[in-house]
Motif scaffolding. Structure first.
Motif, PDB file in Angstrom:
ATOM      1  N   PRO A 302       0.818  -1.209   0.000  1.00 26.11           N
ATOM      2  CA  PRO A 302       0.000   0.000   0.000  1.00 26.11           C
ATOM      3  C   PRO A 302       0.853   1.260   0.000  1.00 26.11           C
ATOM      4  O   PRO A 302       2.037   1.224   0.347  1.00 26.11           O
ATOM      5  CB  PRO A 302      -0.798  -0.135   1.302  1.00 26.11           C
ATOM      6  CG  PRO A 302       0.078  -0.945   2.189  1.00 26.11           C
ATOM      7  CD  PRO A 302       0.771  -1.924   1.289  1.00 26.11           C
ATOM      8  N   TYR A 304       1.845   4.343   1.810  1.00 29.29           N
ATOM      9  CA  TYR A 304       1.683   4.767   3.207  1.00 29.29           C
ATOM     10  C   TYR A 304       2.838   5.680   3.619  1.00 29.29           C
ATOM     11  O   TYR A 304       3.849   5.800   2.930  1.00 29.29           O
ATOM     12  CB  TYR A 304       1.592   3.557   4.137  1.00 29.29           C
ATOM     13  CG  TYR A 304       2.818   2.660   4.203  1.00 29.29           C
ATOM     14  CD1 TYR A 304       3.820   2.896   5.141  1.00 29.29           C
ATOM     15  CD2 TYR A 304       2.957   1.569   3.342  1.00 29.29           C
ATOM     16  CE1 TYR A 304       4.921   2.071   5.208  1.00 29.29           C
ATOM     17  CE2 TYR A 304       4.061   0.744   3.410  1.00 29.29           C
ATOM     18  CZ  TYR A 304       5.054   0.996   4.346  1.00 29.29           C
ATOM     19  OH  TYR A 304       6.162   0.183   4.414  1.00 29.29           O
ATOM     20  N   TYR A 312       5.323   4.270  -2.096  1.00 32.92           N
ATOM     21  CA  TYR A 312       5.124   2.833  -2.241  1.00 32.92           C
ATOM     22  C   TYR A 312       6.445   2.174  -1.824  1.00 32.92           C
ATOM     23  O   TYR A 312       7.392   2.110  -2.607  1.00 32.92           O
ATOM     24  CB  TYR A 312       4.807   2.464  -3.696  1.00 32.92           C
ATOM     25  CG  TYR A 312       3.406   2.790  -4.130  1.00 32.92           C
ATOM     26  CD1 TYR A 312       2.338   1.990  -3.716  1.00 32.92           C
ATOM     27  CD2 TYR A 312       3.154   3.867  -4.968  1.00 32.92           C
ATOM     28  CE1 TYR A 312       1.044   2.283  -4.127  1.00 32.92           C
ATOM     29  CE2 TYR A 312       1.863   4.163  -5.382  1.00 32.92           C
ATOM     30  CZ  TYR A 312       0.818   3.370  -4.948  1.00 32.92           C
ATOM     31  OH  TYR A 312      -0.461   3.655  -5.337  1.00 32.92           O
TER      32      TYR A 312
END
Length: 633
Positions: A302, A304, A312
């Motif tokens: 994900p 984040y 990524y």
């Protein structure tokens, strides 16, 4: 023994060597021809008889695939042609003369290769060259030694009568001249390679396709290992349709089967290492590698935030946290990096690829060299790390290997060899060859006091060697009492210069001297030549390398005369005029018994002295140690 073998100041005739090889295989095709100029008769090949022995062969106007150009036949002839040259020692420009195994040769590399071939054939493990790329602005060797007075007055020749000529694209033989220049040198270089040796050649688009054809012909297409793309620049050139950011490195083996077998049996794949590690956390050297990029997205990770940076990431958030707690994740500017330790690289060997773009290989070699040399900039040197990569590939199993670079330039190869030895404790030896090319007066290097490329190369080796030495000494100073100090590698070099033979042209072209013709000789040694010059011209005859140990024996032991011991007494030499019988007897009684003894023409003034010289050594022979063979030069 009635005769003394005469050492000739001439390199082997490779055409004669090839004829002898054929006649050894097919003695029935031998014939004789007489040279109309000299009246001498020599063995030759009867090609009609050879054709009968071999059966149907391609000849005449049959179509066949071949790569040729105007001047190719002359390039082949030039490679085979013998020369009356020698390598003269230059002790005052050398470093650690008595102990070093490294060589720096000043002069035409075609001559140097012919001179090296006699005592280094089959002994070189790795050759790397970075020849002129033939961009239209390069100077190349012009192997035509017919010089006009006008050309000499215009300064196209240096003091050694070597010739460099511009090769502009307007030259009608633009590609042909370059191909001829490189062909003769590569054909000689092949003879120097060991059976498990390899050759790397840097080149760009201008001659890459021609060079591949030439090397396929000389080495055999089956021995082409790879055509490597080396990312040579990171910036973008805006003056071209597409920015050229790489060069090629052509990688050929002397025998690919042997190299492949060694790779399988002992693992020659390198530890891929860009040599740009930090060492500030007490865990050893490491480099930083990015942990962001498309790799994370492809894995399905994900998007984040971590340490205030969104991306990524290549690892899950849990793995990133664990690595961060262990001190393995580092934030720099607005990016995140993982520490990659050199010790981990050593554990994960992997095969090298044909794309070389590691940070160390694309670093600014010009900036690094400028820093080492203390100011002046130099034209397009190669990164030291590039040649270290080649050394890893080929010499990891042989840390005593000889490495040759006969387009030495600023001597990057020499620095790479010394650095590799400092890293793994090796004793690799370098042989650099560089034409004493003059530096333009407007060049930064000239303004800094360097007048030739050789002066730059030699000074670079001195500075790089001292830098390596000081780094090792500083590291050793931090050792605990039970620590093992690191060895300083060989950072010296012998300087040798290609020059004409030490003897005048009127020297006899005979294989032996006997009492019948010695009386008619005069001293033809050139007046400016030293004993060491004479000794070095003789070394190839005894298959002794130019780095061989040379000792001047105690004069008191030889009644005040100067006698040299070469290779720990294997050869004794004296070049004084009119040597007395007492000296000859002392040399004959020397222990351990030498295999050879060498004197000069001026040492034996007449046939009586020659006969006496031979007889004394014949009488000194015994059944255990054999006899000493006398030579004259």
């Amino acid at each position: 023994m009635s005769d003394i073998e005469k050492i000739q100041g001439i390199t082997p005739n490779l055409t004669k060597e090839n004829v002898d090889k054929l006649l050894t295989l097919f003695p029935d095709v031998a014939t004789e021809i007489t040279d109309p100029a000299t009246g001498e008769t020599e063995r030759a090949v009867d090609f009609d008889a050879l054709r009968e022995r071999l059966g149907d062969v391609a000849e005449g106007n049959r179509e066949r695939y071949q790569f040729t150009w105007p001047g190719k036949r002359e390039a082949k002839r030039l490679a085979r042609e013998p020369i009356t040259k020698t390598l003269r020692p230059v002790k005052e420009r050398s470093k650690n003369w008595d102990t070093t195994k490294n060589l720096y040769i000043e002069g035409d590399n075609l001559d140097a290769l012919k001179l090296l071939r006699k005592n280094y054939a089959g002994m070189v493990k790795l050759i790397y060259i970075d020849p002129p790329y033939n961009t239209g602005h390069d100077f190349i060797y012009h192997d035509d030694f017919t010089k006009s007075a006008n050309e000499i007055d215009n300064g196209e020749y240096n003091e050694f009568q070597d010739q460099l000529v511009a090769n502009p694209e307007t030259n009608g033989r633009f590609h042909s001249d370059w191909c001829s220049m490189i062909y003769s040198r590569l054909s000689l270089a092949k003879d120097l390679l060991s059976s498990d040796g390899a050759l790397f050649v840097s080149i760009d688009d201008n001659e890459e396709s021609n060079l591949i054809k030439i090397m396929d012909e000389i080495f055999g297409a089956k021995n082409r290992i790879a055509i490597i793309c080396h990312k040579s620049r990171a910036s973008v050139s805006n003056d071209k349709i597409i920015s050229p950011n790489h060069n090629f490195v052509l990688f050929y083996a002397k025998n690919s089967s042997i190299l492949e077998e060694k790779r399988k049996s002992i693992g020659l794949d390198p530890i891929l290492d860009n040599f740009t590690y930090d060492d500030n956390d007490g865990r050893g050297k490491y480099r930083l590698v990015p942990v962001d990029g498309p790799g994370g997205a492809k894995k399905g990770n994900p998007y984040y935030e971590f340490l205030g940076v969104h991306g990524y990431w290549r690892f899950s958030e849990q793995t990133m946290q664990e690595k961060y707690k262990n001190g393995l994740i580092v934030k720099s500017a607005n990016s995140l990096y993982q520490k990659y330790y050199r010790s981990d690289a050593a554990k994960s060997r992997r095969t090298a690829t044909t794309w070389w773009d590691d940070a160390g290989l694309t670093s600014s070699a010009t900036t690094q060299l400028k820093k080492l040399m203390g100011g002046p900039s130099f034209d397009t040197p190669k990164p030291v790390e590039l040649i270290q990569r080649m050394l890893q590939l080929i010499t990891n199993d042989d840390k005593q290997a000889k490495i040759l670079d006969f387009f030495s330039g600023s001597a990057t190869t020499a620095e790479a060899v010394m650095k590799m030895n400092s890293m793994d404790g090796g004793n690799r030896q370098f042989i650099m060859v560089q034409l004493e090319e003059y530096i333009p007066q407007k060049n930064d290097a000239y303004l800094a006091g360097y007048h030739t490329i050789c002066e730059i190369g030699e000074e670079r080796i001195r500075r790089a060697g001292e830098k390596i030495k000081s780094e090792i000494e500083a590291e050793n100073a931090q050792l605990t009492l039970d620590g093992t100090p690191k060895k300083v590698p060989d950072i010296g070099f012998r300087v040798l210069r290609v020059d004409d033979s030490n003897y005048e042209d009127r020297r006899k072209n005979v294989g032996t001297y006997s009492q019948d013709n010695l009386d008619f000789d005069v001293d033809i040694t050139k007046s400016d030549r030293s004993d060491l010059d004479l000794l070095f011209e003789a070394l190839p005859k005894f298959q002794l390398p130019y780095d061989v140990r040379i000792d001047t024996l105690s004069r008191s032991e030889f009644d005040g005369h100067t006698v040299y011991s070469v290779d720990n007494g294997r050869l004794l030499a004296c070049f004084e005029p009119d040597i007395p019988e007492s000296l000859v007897r002392t040399m004959a009684a020397y222990k351990p018994r030498p295999s050879y003894v060498l004197v000069s023409e001026r040492s034996l003034p007449d046939s009586a002295a020659c006969t006496n010289f031979v007889e004394i050594f014949k009488q000194s022979a015994d059944s255990k140690t054999g006899s000493t063979k006398p030579y004259i030069i």
